[in-house]
Each structure stands twice: as structure tokens, then as C-alpha cells.
Design a protein around this motif. Structure first.
Motif, PDB file in Angstrom:
ATOM      1  N   HIS A  45       0.853  -1.176   0.000  1.00  7.18           N
ATOM      2  CA  HIS A  45       0.000   0.000   0.000  1.00  7.18           C
ATOM      3  C   HIS A  45       0.891   1.228   0.000  1.00  7.18           C
ATOM      4  CE1 HIS A  45      -3.606  -2.338   0.538  1.00  7.18           C
ATOM      5  NE2 HIS A  45      -2.941  -3.056   1.420  1.00  7.18           N
ATOM      6  N   SER A  46       0.956   1.843  -1.142  1.00 10.47           N
ATOM      7  CA  SER A  46       1.832   2.996  -1.294  1.00 10.47           C
ATOM      8  C   SER A  46       1.194   4.239  -0.690  1.00 10.47           C
ATOM      9  CB  SER A  46       2.112   3.250  -2.767  1.00 10.47           C
ATOM     10  OG  SER A  46       2.718   2.135  -3.342  1.00 10.47           O
ATOM     11  N   HIS A  47       2.032   5.143  -0.322  1.00 15.78           N
ATOM     12  CA  HIS A  47       1.587   6.426   0.192  1.00 15.78           C
ATOM     13  C   HIS A  47       2.328   7.518  -0.568  1.00 15.78           C
ATOM     14  CE1 HIS A  47      -0.469   4.447   3.478  1.00 15.78           C
ATOM     15  NE2 HIS A  47       0.616   3.731   3.678  1.00 15.78           N
ATOM     16  N   LEU A  48       1.739   8.665  -0.604  1.00 16.34           N
ATOM     17  CA  LEU A  48       2.405   9.782  -1.259  1.00 16.34           C
ATOM     18  C   LEU A  48       3.571  10.242  -0.400  1.00 16.34           C
ATOM     19  CD1 LEU A  48      -0.667  11.848  -2.473  1.00 16.34           C
ATOM     20  CD2 LEU A  48       0.898  10.526  -3.864  1.00 16.34           C
ATOM     21  N   ASP A  49       4.675  10.543  -1.037  1.00 17.83           N
ATOM     22  CA  ASP A  49       5.841  11.043  -0.312  1.00 17.83           C
ATOM     23  C   ASP A  49       5.571  12.440   0.214  1.00 17.83           C
ATOM     24  OD1 ASP A  49       7.231   8.731  -0.907  1.00 17.83           O
ATOM     25  OD2 ASP A  49       8.103   9.576  -2.732  1.00 17.83           O
ATOM     26  N   SER A  50       6.276  12.792   1.259  1.00 21.74           N
ATOM     27  CA  SER A  50       6.069  14.102   1.869  1.00 21.74           C
ATOM     28  C   SER A  50       6.480  15.237   0.931  1.00 21.74           C
ATOM     29  CB  SER A  50       6.843  14.200   3.184  1.00 21.74           C
ATOM     30  OG  SER A  50       8.214  13.964   2.956  1.00 21.74           O
ATOM     31  N   ASP A  51       7.442  14.984   0.023  1.00 29.77           N
ATOM     32  CA  ASP A  51       7.849  16.037  -0.904  1.00 29.77           C
ATOM     33  C   ASP A  51       6.787  16.287  -1.975  1.00 29.77           C
ATOM     34  OD1 ASP A  51       8.383  13.549  -1.995  1.00 29.77           O
ATOM     35  OD2 ASP A  51      10.053  14.289  -3.216  1.00 29.77           O
ATOM     36  N   LEU A  52       5.826  15.401  -2.115  1.00 33.73           N
ATOM     37  CA  LEU A  52       4.732  15.596  -3.065  1.00 33.73           C
ATOM     38  C   LEU A  52       3.549  16.340  -2.460  1.00 33.73           C
ATOM     39  CD1 LEU A  52       4.587  12.066  -4.699  1.00 33.73           C
ATOM     40  CD2 LEU A  52       5.356  14.153  -5.780  1.00 33.73           C
ATOM     41  N   MET A  53       3.442  16.302  -1.148  1.00 30.12           N
ATOM     42  CA  MET A  53       2.249  16.849  -0.491  1.00 30.12           C
ATOM     43  C   MET A  53       2.093  18.352  -0.707  1.00 30.12           C
ATOM     44  SD  MET A  53       0.989  14.172   0.538  1.00 30.12           S
ATOM     45  CE  MET A  53      -0.172  14.237   1.835  1.00 30.12           C
ATOM     46  N   GLU A  54       3.160  19.087  -0.602  1.00 32.23           N
ATOM     47  CA  GLU A  54       3.062  20.554  -0.740  1.00 32.23           C
ATOM     48  C   GLU A  54       2.633  20.977  -2.144  1.00 32.23           C
ATOM     49  OE1 GLU A  54       5.892  24.456  -0.331  1.00 32.23           O
ATOM     50  OE2 GLU A  54       6.362  22.698   0.889  1.00 32.23           O
ATOM     51  N   PRO A  55       3.277  20.474  -3.212  1.00 29.82           N
ATOM     52  CA  PRO A  55       2.817  20.867  -4.557  1.00 29.82           C
ATOM     53  C   PRO A  55       1.389  20.410  -4.844  1.00 29.82           C
ATOM     54  CG  PRO A  55       4.910  19.686  -4.705  1.00 29.82           C
ATOM     55  CD  PRO A  55       4.498  19.674  -3.282  1.00 29.82           C
ATOM     56  N   ILE A  56       1.025  19.228  -4.348  1.00 30.46           N
ATOM     57  CA  ILE A  56      -0.338  18.744  -4.579  1.00 30.46           C
ATOM     58  C   ILE A  56      -1.340  19.637  -3.878  1.00 30.46           C
ATOM     59  CG2 ILE A  56      -1.944  16.860  -4.077  1.00 30.46           C
ATOM     60  CD1 ILE A  56       0.406  14.919  -4.565  1.00 30.46           C
ATOM     61  N   GLN A  57      -1.055  19.984  -2.644  1.00 29.40           N
ATOM     62  CA  GLN A  57      -1.971  20.842  -1.888  1.00 29.40           C
ATOM     63  C   GLN A  57      -2.094  22.220  -2.543  1.00 29.40           C
ATOM     64  OE1 GLN A  57      -3.815  19.744   0.754  1.00 29.40           O
ATOM     65  NE2 GLN A  57      -4.898  21.642   0.339  1.00 29.40           N
ATOM     66  N   THR A  58      -1.003  22.761  -3.041  1.00 28.82           N
ATOM     67  CA  THR A  58      -1.045  24.051  -3.728  1.00 28.82           C
ATOM     68  C   THR A  58      -1.935  23.978  -4.962  1.00 28.82           C
ATOM     69  OG1 THR A  58       1.205  24.521  -2.979  1.00 28.82           O
ATOM     70  CG2 THR A  58       0.379  25.831  -4.813  1.00 28.82           C
ATOM     71  N   MET A  59      -1.786  22.903  -5.734  1.00 32.17           N
ATOM     72  CA  MET A  59      -2.603  22.755  -6.947  1.00 32.17           C
ATOM     73  C   MET A  59      -4.068  22.486  -6.613  1.00 32.17           C
ATOM     74  SD  MET A  59      -0.097  20.762  -9.551  1.00 32.17           S
ATOM     75  CE  MET A  59       1.208  20.110  -8.546  1.00 32.17           C
ATOM     76  N   TRP A  70      -1.689  15.603 -11.806  1.00 34.04           N
ATOM     77  CA  TRP A  70      -0.778  14.540 -12.211  1.00 34.04           C
ATOM     78  C   TRP A  70       0.110  14.997 -13.370  1.00 34.04           C
ATOM     79  CZ3 TRP A  70      -1.274  10.973 -16.548  1.00 34.04           C
ATOM     80  CH2 TRP A  70      -0.403   9.887 -16.467  1.00 34.04           C
ATOM     81  N   LEU A  71      -0.495  15.610 -14.374  1.00 34.34           N
ATOM     82  CA  LEU A  71       0.273  16.104 -15.521  1.00 34.34           C
ATOM     83  C   LEU A  71       1.225  17.215 -15.107  1.00 34.34           C
ATOM     84  CD1 LEU A  71      -2.542  16.124 -18.221  1.00 34.34           C
ATOM     85  CD2 LEU A  71      -0.593  14.570 -18.091  1.00 34.34           C
ATOM     86  N   ASN A  72       0.763  18.105 -14.262  1.00 34.28           N
ATOM     87  CA  ASN A  72       1.575  19.228 -13.789  1.00 34.28           C
ATOM     88  C   ASN A  72       2.783  18.729 -12.984  1.00 34.28           C
ATOM     89  OD1 ASN A  72       2.550  21.653 -12.840  1.00 34.28           O
ATOM     90  ND2 ASN A  72       0.530  22.495 -12.436  1.00 34.28           N
ATOM     91  N   LEU A  73       2.580  17.719 -12.146  1.00 31.16           N
ATOM     92  CA  LEU A  73       3.699  17.177 -11.362  1.00 31.16           C
ATOM     93  C   LEU A  73       4.788  16.619 -12.270  1.00 31.16           C
ATOM     94  CD1 LEU A  73       1.867  15.310  -8.464  1.00 31.16           C
ATOM     95  CD2 LEU A  73       3.346  17.304  -8.254  1.00 31.16           C
ATOM     96  N   MET A  74       4.385  15.925 -13.310  1.00 31.94           N
ATOM     97  CA  MET A  74       5.381  15.330 -14.204  1.00 31.94           C
ATOM     98  C   MET A  74       6.036  16.369 -15.100  1.00 31.94           C
ATOM     99  SD  MET A  74       3.828  11.648 -15.287  1.00 31.94           S
ATOM    100  CE  MET A  74       2.473  12.337 -16.198  1.00 31.94           C
ATOM    101  N   ASP A  75       5.244  17.300 -15.631  1.00 30.11           N
ATOM    102  CA  ASP A  75       5.774  18.251 -16.595  1.00 30.11           C
ATOM    103  C   ASP A  75       6.567  19.384 -15.949  1.00 30.11           C
ATOM    104  OD1 ASP A  75       4.599  16.752 -18.552  1.00 30.11           O
ATOM    105  OD2 ASP A  75       2.849  18.051 -18.770  1.00 30.11           O
ATOM    106  N   ASN A  76       6.043  19.940 -14.890  1.00 30.79           N
ATOM    107  CA  ASN A  76       6.644  21.150 -14.325  1.00 30.79           C
ATOM    108  C   ASN A  76       7.510  20.912 -13.094  1.00 30.79           C
ATOM    109  OD1 ASN A  76       5.229  22.477 -16.305  1.00 30.79           O
ATOM    110  ND2 ASN A  76       3.503  22.949 -14.971  1.00 30.79           N
ATOM    111  N   HIS A  77       7.268  19.824 -12.389  1.00 28.56           N
ATOM    112  CA  HIS A  77       8.006  19.590 -11.145  1.00 28.56           C
ATOM    113  C   HIS A  77       8.949  18.394 -11.232  1.00 28.56           C
ATOM    114  CE1 HIS A  77       5.659  22.503  -8.812  1.00 28.56           C
ATOM    115  NE2 HIS A  77       4.606  22.083  -9.495  1.00 28.56           N
ATOM    116  N   ASP A  78       8.946  17.679 -12.356  1.00 28.39           N
ATOM    117  CA  ASP A  78       9.776  16.480 -12.537  1.00 28.39           C
ATOM    118  C   ASP A  78       9.588  15.470 -11.412  1.00 28.39           C
ATOM    119  OD1 ASP A  78      10.869  17.325 -14.942  1.00 28.39           O
ATOM    120  OD2 ASP A  78      12.455  18.451 -13.930  1.00 28.39           O
TER     121      ASP A  78
END
Length: 102
Positions: A45-59, A70-78
Motif C-alpha cells: 500500500h503505497s503512500h504519497l511522499d512528503s515532498d509531493l504533499m506541498e505541490p499537490i496541496q497548492t494545486m 498529475w500532468l503538472n507534477l510530471m511536466d513542471n516539477h519532474d
């Protein structure tokens, strides 16, 4: 392995021997020593990493949907994350906000 699979489908020992071109004693030996495959698939059971939480919450605060995030994370945040995991997170963290998208 093929003998075991055919045996599970209900073939007799004689039928298995003819089908696989081996003696009946070899079919019996194969069935006696064969370990059945494990039942089901264990999934972590995977969980989102803590480094992903801030950009996701902002979006999310900007009103973006899961696919746009999902697209924004891959394209703009690598950053790479499973779309299913992201969608699950958004869906259960903010159920009323994105209920219409499902």
C-alpha cells in the motif's frame, strides 16, 4: 508447471501423460513434488511522499483536478507519482470537492 495447471483443470493422469508426452509415473511425480502457486498477489500500500504533499496541496487550492495535478507534477516539477494513487488521495481527502468528477 503445465502439468499442474492441466491437472487443476480436471484432466486425468492418463490424459496428462498423453497430452505432455511423458510416462504416467512422471506425471504423478510432477504432481507430488509441485508446489501450488501462491494465492493472490501481495500488494504494498503505497503512500504519497512528503515532498509531493506541498505541490499537490497548492494545486488543489488552485482548483485543479487530479488529472491536471498529475500532468503538472510530471511536466513542471519532474515528480513521478501513480495517477491511481493521486486520484485516490484526492478522492478520499476531499470527497465532496471532486465527487462530480468520478
Amino acid at each position: 508447471m503445465l502439468i499442474y495447471i492441466d491437472a487443476r483443470r480436471g484432466h486425468t493422469i492418463q490424459d496428462l501423460a498423453l497430452r505432455h508426452h511423458v510416462p504416467r509415473r512422471l506425471v504423478r511425480l510432477a504432481l507430488d513434488t509441485m508446489q501450488p502457486p501462491p494465492r493472490g498477489v501481495e500488494r504494498s500500500h503505497s503512500h504519497l511522499d512528503s515532498d509531493l504533499m506541498e505541490p499537490i496541496q497548492t494545486m488543489l487550492d488552485q482548483g485543479l483536478g487530479p488529472k491536471q495535478i498529475w500532468l503538472n507534477l510530471m511536466d513542471n516539477h519532474d515528480l513521478s507519482v501513480s495517477y491511481t494513487l493521486l486520484r485516490h488521495y484526492v478522492r478520499y481527502r476531499f470527497p465532496q470537492r471532486y465527487a462530480a468528477q468520478w
